[in-house]
Design an enzyme around this catalytic site. Sequence first.
Site, PDB file in Angstrom:
ATOM      1  N   ASP A  80       6.215  -6.419  11.951  1.00  8.57           N
ATOM      2  CA  ASP A  80       4.935  -5.888  12.145  1.00  8.57           C
ATOM      3  C   ASP A  80       4.607  -4.836  11.242  1.00  8.57           C
ATOM      4  OD1 ASP A  80       6.591  -3.744  13.306  1.00  8.57           O
ATOM      5  OD2 ASP A  80       5.062  -2.852  14.074  1.00  8.57           O
ATOM      6  N   GLU A 175       7.772  -1.651  15.573  1.00  5.14           N
ATOM      7  CA  GLU A 175       8.391  -0.737  15.004  1.00  5.14           C
ATOM      8  C   GLU A 175       7.355   0.190  14.675  1.00  5.14           C
ATOM      9  OE1 GLU A 175       9.926   1.962  12.017  1.00  5.14           O
ATOM     10  OE2 GLU A 175       8.435   0.823  11.861  1.00  5.14           O
TER      11      GLU A 175
END
Length: 408
Positions: A80, A175
């Site tokens: 991400d 994350e």
Amino acid sequence: MEEVIERFLKYVKFDTQSDENSNTVPSTDKQLKLGKNLVEELKEIGLSGVSIDDNGYVMAYLPANIEKNVPALGFISHMDTSPDMSGENVNPQFVKNYDGNDIVLNKDKNIVLSPKDFPEILKYKGKTLITTDGNTLLGADDKAGIAEIITAISYISKHPEIKHGKICIGFTPDEEVGRGADYFDVKKFGADVAYTVDGGDFGELEYENFNAASAKITVHGRNVHPGSAKDKMINSISVAEEFMRLMPKEQAPEYTEGYEGFYHIVDFQGSVEETKLQYIIRDFSKNKFEDKKKLMLDAAKFINEKYGRNLVEIEVKDQYYNMKEKIDEVKYVVDIAYKAMEEVEVKPLVRPIRGGTDGARLSFMGLPTPNLFTGGVNFHGKFEYIPTFAMEKAVEVIVKIVELYAEK
């Protein structure tokens, strides 16, 4: 080493922005698109146990080619990109043989990457840089890490003369919103120790990180027509400003560095009737971390007592902790990485992470996981860039770490 650059350019075309306000796993479906693409690529390389689970975690491994009993080694990056800025339609720009002057990212919007604002860029004079076009972030955090890991593993798999134990790789969702390790299956992953490849500047080697928490504050007001509001209206925006003034101004990110912690307001949305604030709280010291959380709770209590009603609601939630205490138990993981960098002519920069990585959480889940550099700079915004040579060196470091573990 053009391979690592090509991979990186391919991955940044995937919009994988995570969403802190989502309750799904992963927080955005678009992360799965990159994950599924990576699965196919890992299969083509010939790795074993290639999988992506329902939560979006990608895992695979390269079996050992030696009989010697050495620790199973892991490398992890996240898919991400930050919610702080768009990752849609990323359009990387190449600056070859950087001359040390201003880089015009976007002429129409007058967006300039300047050494006056970012003097560290002068370290890369004469190098090739990849920048944004001023409209999005770049996504080096952490697609550079993914590209570096896969390129290193691909190289090792094609060179059987490189002796190695079991090498596990993992790519995580979410994350950037503090959930990257939430559903990480350490047992399935199969490593004894690991490294995240999620650091910044060329040469960074990190095994200390912030203790981290988030705080969500809701301030309730009372809206009355302003013409007859005296002694009746309670403007929640004004009360929210009171709360903000109770936070030490000198402990904001823009005034802190090194081992100093901070309070950081990341969102403010309000009307007379209701205002919502979001903060993140960070500190390396566990005691100072607890003090910071207490100050926020005390500030809410103070305002409620002042007004004689519960105007301020606050929810403080821990996100991750400083991994140092866990890494110190197996310090060889840092020593090997340090030696690997030196052997490929990278000067190690051992410094605390003024942020967090999946490795922080994983270290408390039984998988000690310090952090290696990707080479990226100015993460989470339009001034993000990465020198291509740093990506190439990161690949060399990963390969050398693998070799040194086989000699352990």
